[in-house]
Motif scaffolding. Structure first.
Motif, mmCIF file in Angstrom:
data_model
loop_
_atom_site.group_PDB
_atom_site.id
_atom_site.type_symbol
_atom_site.label_atom_id
_atom_site.label_comp_id
_atom_site.label_asym_id
_atom_site.label_seq_id
_atom_site.Cartn_x
_atom_site.Cartn_y
_atom_site.Cartn_z
ATOM 1 N N HIS A 64 3.743 4.745 -2.085
ATOM 2 C CA HIS A 64 2.349 3.720 -1.490
ATOM 3 C C HIS A 64 2.715 2.830 -0.722
ATOM 4 N N HIS A 66 1.024 0.970 3.191
ATOM 5 C CA HIS A 66 0.282 0.855 4.573
ATOM 6 C C HIS A 66 0.834 0.523 5.628
ATOM 7 N N LYS A 128 -0.226 5.642 4.610
ATOM 8 C CA LYS A 128 -1.572 5.875 4.782
ATOM 9 C C LYS A 128 -2.129 5.146 5.990
ATOM 10 N N HIS A 220 -6.733 4.752 -5.381
ATOM 11 C CA HIS A 220 -6.604 3.352 -5.523
ATOM 12 C C HIS A 220 -7.535 2.924 -6.776
ATOM 13 N N HIS A 243 -2.229 1.392 -8.759
ATOM 14 C CA HIS A 243 -2.568 -0.061 -9.498
ATOM 15 C C HIS A 243 -2.793 -0.029 -10.854
ATOM 16 N N ASP A 294 3.416 -0.809 -2.017
ATOM 17 C CA ASP A 294 2.107 -1.284 -1.617
ATOM 18 C C ASP A 294 2.379 -2.031 -0.344
HETATM 19 ZN ZN LIG Z 1 -2.595 0.141 -1.430
#
Ligand SMILES: [Zn+2]
Length: 388
Positions: A64, A66, A128, A220, A243, A294
């Motif tokens: 995960h 970004h 992502k 998410h 999460h 994340d």
């Molecule tokens: Zn995220």
């Protein structure tokens, strides 16, 4: 061509049968593990590397992240640390900067962060889109992401952009032209199903459209408040619900009776000064758990899987062994991969050498740079070996 890696003081294979070995060795052949066992039993090889009794663990699998974005949210972080609450809407400031950025500068940022991940021991990462929120920028984001990883995720449904005429029209765009432009460059589809982002009905529509285009869902879910996201992830057969900060007993039951992995992202709670997910309840219920970074500019601007492990152990009551497992096999499960995450014959030779006697030091020595070498596909990739 075979390479014997020997002098491994402690080897955490994460393999059910092999378990943890001391005074171990492994053989690399064709980028994979060809043999693994006690150093004293090791076969002869063309080359030999001696690790001087250091610990070896599988490369981390960060399921995960970004990484395709531009801009800076330092001021937002400072404001939050001065007492303001985190809200999903901060994403829109990154969207404006990302749309305005050149492709070269976006690519350079992904390259920089992917190098950071490598230095943190991450040998596979997911990436992502989600800071474009228009057809051209979402497509461009995924085209850049796929230069760096096979695990690319279309996150057009990150938030509703400021320039959308109304939410229904934006959902239609995501499921229509945007999906058509992005699906060829993505393996996964993701939706931010939470307060200030997308509700369950919108998320269901978007996930179904993504599945129709050949993408597999991940979600998410339940980061900001209790809600329908986890149940929806299970219902839609998502690879992962990410999460899982606000969990009901029914959410835990649903996860425990599914193939959906619960991906915990403690760096987000750390950086937003929020409560941590109840990893202990998930593990005790038999839920498959992953740990990931994340990494993103708003709520968790860190590539440090070792820090995520230290927090998981210190504040989420995972044992050091459970945390390592979640950051390797857990991540592989969340990406539905069985070639990575464990060190065993036939698996990819992706591993990290620690300047420590065992992996427990990742939590025991928080914040200390213990990653000494990183190997991927059987070759040392960090530090980059000197050219001849
Ligand atoms: Zn995220």
């Amino acid at each position: 061509m075979s390479t014997l890696v020997t002098g491994i003081g402690h080897l955490a294979t994460q393999d059910d049968e092999l378990g943890e070995l001391t005074n171990a060795a492994l053989v690399i052949e064709g980028g994979c593990i060809g043999w693994i066992g006690a150093a004293i039993d090791a076969p002869d090889c063309d080359e030999q590397v001696h690790l001087g009794s250091r610990a070896v663990i599988p490369g981390f699998v960060d399921s995960h992240a970004h990484l395709v974005f531009a801009g800076d949210r330092t001021a937002e972080f400072a404001a939050r640390m001065s007492g303001q609450a985190y809200a999903a809407g901060g994403i829109r400031t990154t969207v404006a900067a990302t749309r305005a950025a050149s492709t070269d500068s976006l690519r350079a940022n992904v390259r920089r962060l992917s190098q950071e991940l490598l230095r943190a021991g991450v040998t596979t990462f997911e990436c992502k889109s989600g800071y474009g929120l228009d057809v051209a920028t979402e497509q461009r984001s995924l085209q850049i992401a796929e230069e760096f990883t096979d695990e690319t995720t279309f996150l057009g449904a990150h938030v509703i952009p400021a320039d959308a005429s109304d939410p229904a029209a934006y959902v239609e765009l995501v499921c229509g032209d945007m999906l058509t432009a992005c699906a060829p460059h993505a393996r996964w589809i993701d939706v931010f199903c939470d307060r200030g982002a997308f509700d369950a009905e919108q998320a269901r529509t978007i996930i179904a459209a993504g599945q129709g285009a050949g993408l597999t869902p991940r979600l998410h879910a339940n980061q900001l408040e209790p809600g329908p996201g986890i149940q929806l992830a299970v219902e839609m057969g998502a690879a992962s619900a990410d999460h899982c900060t606000h969990l009901s007993p029914a959410d835990i039951d649903a996860l425990a009776n599914s193939n959906t992995v619960a991906t915990l992202l403690p760096l987000a709670e750390f950086s937003t000064r929020a409560i941590y997910p109840d990893a202990r309840r998930l593990l005790d219920a038999g839920v498959r758990v992953a740990l990931a970074t994340d990494c993103n500019p708003g709520s968790a601007y860190s590539t440090s899987m070792p820090l995520a492990i230290a927090i998981a152990v210190r504040d989420m009551r995972m044992t050091p062994a459970e945390a390592l497992f979640a950051a390797t096999v857990g991540g592989a499960n969340a990406l539905q991969r069985d070639d990575i995450g464990r060190l065993a014959v036939g698996r990819r030779a992706d591993f990290t050498v620690l300047n420590a006697p065992s992996y427990v030091h990742l939590a025991y020595r928080p914040g200390v740079p213990l990653i000494e070498h990183v190997w991927r596909n059987g070759e040392q990739v960090w530090p980059a070996p000197a050219e001849d």
